[in-house]
Design an enzyme around this catalytic site. Structure first.
Site, PDB file in Angstrom:
ATOM      1  N   LYS A  39      42.238  42.159  69.840  1.00 34.95           N
ATOM      2  CA  LYS A  39      41.071  42.788  69.216  1.00 34.95           C
ATOM      3  C   LYS A  39      40.540  43.997  69.979  1.00 34.95           C
ATOM      4  O   LYS A  39      39.922  44.886  69.387  1.00 34.95           O
ATOM      5  CB  LYS A  39      39.956  41.753  69.052  1.00 34.95           C
ATOM      6  CG  LYS A  39      40.176  40.768  67.921  1.00 34.95           C
ATOM      7  CD  LYS A  39      39.928  41.416  66.574  1.00 34.95           C
ATOM      8  CE  LYS A  39      39.881  40.395  65.457  1.00 34.95           C
ATOM      9  NZ  LYS A  39      39.574  41.017  64.157  1.00 34.95           N
ATOM     10  N   SER A  77      48.560  36.381  68.788  1.00 34.77           N
ATOM     11  CA  SER A  77      47.402  37.278  68.686  1.00 34.77           C
ATOM     12  C   SER A  77      46.214  36.893  69.549  1.00 34.77           C
ATOM     13  O   SER A  77      45.323  37.720  69.769  1.00 34.77           O
ATOM     14  CB  SER A  77      46.960  37.381  67.226  1.00 34.77           C
ATOM     15  OG  SER A  77      46.737  36.098  66.678  1.00 34.77           O
TER      16      SER A  77
END
Length: 503
Positions: free
Chosen positions: A51, A305
């Site tokens: 992110k 992720s």
């Protein structure tokens, strides 16, 4: 105005905070699947998630006067840390609005980066609306977690690194999907540079916003989403991301929580790292894709992720990983309530490893037991059902029964006033084949087993609780049995917990 995402991604400003993460071979999973599985290690970023790429790229493209006023976002997780770290690097103010229910560990992680935390509302939606109000009232710039071209481009740098590190053939790249920023950025770049590579998005079964939107040809709003894979639990995907996914993504896959747990275990076995549920979605999707298409000898990439795991979830994940891998099946079996029936049942299972056993005496005719068995495939589970049924033991496969897996396995039992002369002992069995049969064979006498609970905990020994109906005149023989057995044991017959709930 059409955006050239390839150019935008190649000129993204992410490496002041993000690092070029490795593309690692997963040897164990590759061998098991018969394909080369490469893991893009975004879990190794400074905030343990991809992110920060999008957050920093967005902020790096803001005018200086906007940075001087500061930025704001709404997030309870990885995006919050990405914005906080980016603001710390740039020396600007960052306000993070988080729901009041956000765990303290996440709040403290954001504060440690120097950001101001505002706790508001019970949900992300409440926090988001409050953040928009603060954006207007304080002149801040909102940094969206996914629906922004600069954020999308920042995430797309992952694809650029993958193609740099592996210029050879790639069958497909798998990405988790929440709002769609990661998938959109990766797909836009790959299809511009290597259009032959498939790009596949993966969603959790109870958070299928992108899958449903693509099916209906428009963005849908889910009424509710499951929170197990909370990093990808979004009710509505973004406008920008939806348009890019429509244009560039080859396929969407949906996986359940058991498959996610199995994927977390797969990554741990190959890397000794523990991904968060959303972080393991891509691996779960890759495995499902290989099975569905019967692929062999291909190279595939899964984006790991994120690894911001809540520690208290590990027990659930460990419990469900074997079911997700179809290496354990759970059954409800009805056997006669007669001495020796339990032993006969165990013989029918053969050399299979029993992973769990729950039973409590209910009446003098039938016994209903909950049993877990290590298997190699769903076909083996079906064989067990058929074998036991042929011997007059009605059996139901509960491996796909969520209520049974989540609750029933812990609730088998209750008071049994008909279980006369019951003694309750706790044993430690060695975790090896034959330990249970050795126990049963050593009993010698036809003492009826009235309670049995066992669960494989992955240790060198198994913890077992056993209730037996032993008449007073058999006391000496029972003590002899305990001595000859050779397993550590503890008498729990007077334990207040037993007396209160089971006696």
């Amino acid at each position: 105005m059409t955006i050239n995402y390839r150019e935008k991604i190649e000129h993204s400003k992410v490496y002041a905070v993000a690092k070029h993460t490795s593309l690692d071979v997963m040897p164990n999973l590759s061998a098991r699947l018969g394909n080369q599985v490469l893991l893009k290690r975004e879990d190794m970023q400074p905030v343990f998630s991809f992110k920060l790429r999008g957050a920093y790229n967005k902020m790096a493209h803001l005018p200086q006067e906007a940075l001087q006023r500061g930025v704001i976002c709404a997030s309870a997780g990885n995006h919050a840390q990405g914005v906080a770290l980016s603001a710390q690097k740039m020396g600007c103010r960052a306000v993070i609005v988080m729901p009041t229910t956000t765990p303290a560990i996440k709040v403290n992680a954001v504060k440690a980066r120097g950001a101001e935390v505002v706790l508001f509302g019970d949900s992300y939606s409440d926090a988001y609306l409050h953040a928009l109000k603060l954006e207007r009232s304080e002149g801040l710039t909102f940094v969206h977690p996914y629906d922004d071209p600069d954020v999308i481009a920042g995430q797309g740098t992952i694809a650029m690194e993958v193609l740099q590190d592996h210029p050879g053939p790639i069958e497909a790249v798998f990405c988790c999907v929440g709002g769609g920023g990661l998938l959109a950025g990766i797909a836009a770049y790959i299809k511009a540079v290597r259009p032959e590579i498939k790009v596949i998005g993966v969603e959790a079964k109870d958070a299928e916003a992108m899958t449903d939107s693509l099916r209906k040809g428009e963005r849908v709003m889910l009424e509710q989403v499951g929170l197990f894979a909370d990093g990808a639990a979004v009710k509505q995907v973004g406008e920008h991301t939806f348009a890019l996914v429509q244009q560039y993504v080859d396929e969407m896959l949906v996986v359940d929580n058991d498959a996610i747990c199995a994927a977390i275990k797969d990554v741990f076995e190959d890397t000794r790292s523990i991904l968060e549920p959303a972080g393991a979605l891509a691996v779960a999707g890759l495995k499902a894709y290989v099975t569905q298409h019967g692929l062999q000898g291909k190279t595939m990439v899964a984006v790991a992720s994120g690894a911001n795991m809540n520690f208290d979830r590990l027990r659930f994940i460990a419990e469900r990983a074997e079911l997700g891998e179809h290496r354990e099946a759970v059954f409800a079996v009805t056997i006669p309530e007669t001495p020796g029936a339990f032993k006969a049942f165990c013989r029918l299972l053969g050399n299979r490893n029993i992973t769990e056993f729950n039973y409590r005496f209910a009446d003098h005719k039938q016994a209903h037991i909950f049993v877990g068995v290590a298997v190699q495939s769903p076909a083996e589970a079906a064989t067990i059902v058929k074998t036991l049924g042929a011997e007059g033991l009605p059996t139901i496969d509960l491996s796909d029964n969520e209520m049974a897996k989540l609750h029933l396995r812990h609730l088998v039992g209750g008071h049994a006033p008909q279980a006369q002369n019951e003694v309750v002992y706790r044993f430690e069995f060695p975790e090896k084949p034959g330990a249970l049969m050795n126990f049963l064979e050593s009993m010698g006498h036809n003492w009826n087993i009235s309670l049995f609970h066992y669960r494989n905990h992955g240790a060198d020994f198994g913890r077992v609780l056993v209730g037996m109906q032993v008449p007073p005149e058999d006391k000496t023989a029972f003590e002899r049995f305990l001595k000859q057995l050779g397993y550590p044991f503890w008498d729990e017959s007077q334990n207040p917990a037993y007396r209160l709930f089971l006696g």
